[in-house]
Design a protein around this motif. Sequence first.
Motif, mmCIF file in Angstrom:
data_model
loop_
_atom_site.group_PDB
_atom_site.id
_atom_site.type_symbol
_atom_site.label_atom_id
_atom_site.label_comp_id
_atom_site.label_asym_id
_atom_site.label_seq_id
_atom_site.Cartn_x
_atom_site.Cartn_y
_atom_site.Cartn_z
ATOM 1 N N ASN A 1 0.820 -1.211 0.000
ATOM 2 C CA ASN A 1 0.000 0.000 0.000
ATOM 3 C C ASN A 1 0.857 1.266 0.000
ATOM 4 O O ASN A 1 0.467 2.286 0.551
ATOM 5 C CB ASN A 1 -0.985 0.002 1.162
ATOM 6 N N LYS A 2 2.031 1.176 -0.620
ATOM 7 C CA LYS A 2 2.925 2.327 -0.736
ATOM 8 C C LYS A 2 3.037 2.685 -2.219
ATOM 9 O O LYS A 2 3.431 1.863 -3.029
ATOM 10 C CB LYS A 2 4.301 1.992 -0.155
ATOM 11 N N ARG A 3 2.671 3.907 -2.555
ATOM 12 C CA ARG A 3 2.623 4.342 -3.956
ATOM 13 C C ARG A 3 4.000 4.661 -4.538
ATOM 14 O O ARG A 3 4.236 4.442 -5.716
ATOM 15 C CB ARG A 3 1.736 5.579 -4.096
ATOM 16 N N SER A 4 4.895 5.226 -3.752
ATOM 17 C CA SER A 4 6.157 5.721 -4.290
ATOM 18 C C SER A 4 7.343 5.075 -3.572
ATOM 19 O O SER A 4 7.341 4.966 -2.347
ATOM 20 C CB SER A 4 6.207 7.237 -4.127
ATOM 21 N N HIS A 5 8.336 4.669 -4.334
ATOM 22 C CA HIS A 5 9.535 4.040 -3.800
ATOM 23 C C HIS A 5 10.749 4.657 -4.487
ATOM 24 O O HIS A 5 10.742 4.876 -5.701
ATOM 25 C CB HIS A 5 9.550 2.531 -4.092
ATOM 26 N N SER A 6 11.799 4.908 -3.731
ATOM 27 C CA SER A 6 13.082 5.326 -4.298
ATOM 28 C C SER A 6 14.026 4.146 -4.120
ATOM 29 O O SER A 6 14.268 3.704 -3.002
ATOM 30 C CB SER A 6 13.615 6.564 -3.578
ATOM 31 N N ILE A 7 14.550 3.631 -5.232
ATOM 32 C CA ILE A 7 15.313 2.399 -5.206
ATOM 33 C C ILE A 7 16.705 2.652 -5.791
ATOM 34 O O ILE A 7 16.829 3.262 -6.851
ATOM 35 C CB ILE A 7 14.604 1.299 -6.027
ATOM 36 N N HIS B 1 11.693 -7.627 -12.272
ATOM 37 C CA HIS B 1 11.988 -8.833 -11.499
ATOM 38 C C HIS B 1 12.436 -8.472 -10.087
ATOM 39 O O HIS B 1 12.089 -9.161 -9.131
ATOM 40 C CB HIS B 1 13.046 -9.686 -12.213
ATOM 41 N N TYR B 2 13.192 -7.405 -9.962
ATOM 42 C CA TYR B 2 13.618 -6.932 -8.641
ATOM 43 C C TYR B 2 12.390 -6.533 -7.808
ATOM 44 O O TYR B 2 12.273 -6.912 -6.641
ATOM 45 C CB TYR B 2 14.571 -5.744 -8.784
ATOM 46 N N LEU B 3 11.477 -5.785 -8.406
ATOM 47 C CA LEU B 3 10.267 -5.362 -7.694
ATOM 48 C C LEU B 3 9.459 -6.569 -7.234
ATOM 49 O O LEU B 3 8.969 -6.600 -6.107
ATOM 50 C CB LEU B 3 9.406 -4.460 -8.581
ATOM 51 N N THR C 1 4.274 -7.712 -2.112
ATOM 52 C CA THR C 1 3.886 -8.380 -0.871
ATOM 53 C C THR C 1 2.818 -9.453 -1.077
ATOM 54 O O THR C 1 2.614 -10.283 -0.200
ATOM 55 C CB THR C 1 3.370 -7.352 0.160
ATOM 56 N N GLU C 2 2.139 -9.429 -2.220
ATOM 57 C CA GLU C 2 1.100 -10.436 -2.455
ATOM 58 C C GLU C 2 0.764 -10.538 -3.938
ATOM 59 O O GLU C 2 1.017 -9.625 -4.702
ATOM 60 C CB GLU C 2 -0.167 -10.100 -1.663
ATOM 61 N N PHE D 1 0.846 -8.783 -11.128
ATOM 62 C CA PHE D 1 1.823 -7.788 -11.564
ATOM 63 C C PHE D 1 2.554 -8.227 -12.832
ATOM 64 O O PHE D 1 2.670 -7.460 -13.776
ATOM 65 C CB PHE D 1 2.827 -7.514 -10.446
ATOM 66 N N MET D 2 3.035 -9.472 -12.841
ATOM 67 C CA MET D 2 3.805 -9.945 -13.988
ATOM 68 C C MET D 2 3.239 -11.222 -14.566
ATOM 69 O O MET D 2 2.642 -12.029 -13.862
ATOM 70 C CB MET D 2 5.274 -10.187 -13.596
#
Length: 142
Positions: free
Chosen positions: A20-26, A84-86, A92-93, A98-99
């Motif tokens: 439930n997190k919209r934005s990620h800095s990776i 693939h990393y994501l 989480t579920e 997603f893919m």
Amino acid sequence: MSTITVKVEFGGGLELLFGNKRSHSISLPSSVPTDKTIAPPNSESPQPQKSNDLPLPLNGPNQDSTNGPVDAKTKPLDVQYLMHYLRARLLTERPELFMEGDTVRPGILVLINDTDWELEGEGAYEISDGDEIVFISTLHGG
């Protein structure tokens, strides 16, 4: 080894699959394995772990414009590796939402710096530091 920082955002309900997190800095290495090996999280001496997916295609040795040929077992960081990393690290579920195979499921719009990824080479797009990749689900239940 240098790293690349990329901003990843999810919308249209996909954020629910990613805690439930919209934005990620990776931050990821600028060169990644061609076989989708992803180092385990928070590891002091990384032991590669392999995805259960089919191997990524190997199109021969990559060329680095400054240093000549790059080891054939690595390639520049691209969107396919990021997906693939994501899936391996942030999802989480329900990975099937997603893919599908080596790409996103039909109905997921991918934008690279506000441009449809189909115009940027899809999964083969080489990520640059500061890029923004947005995944938006266009599928809605009823």
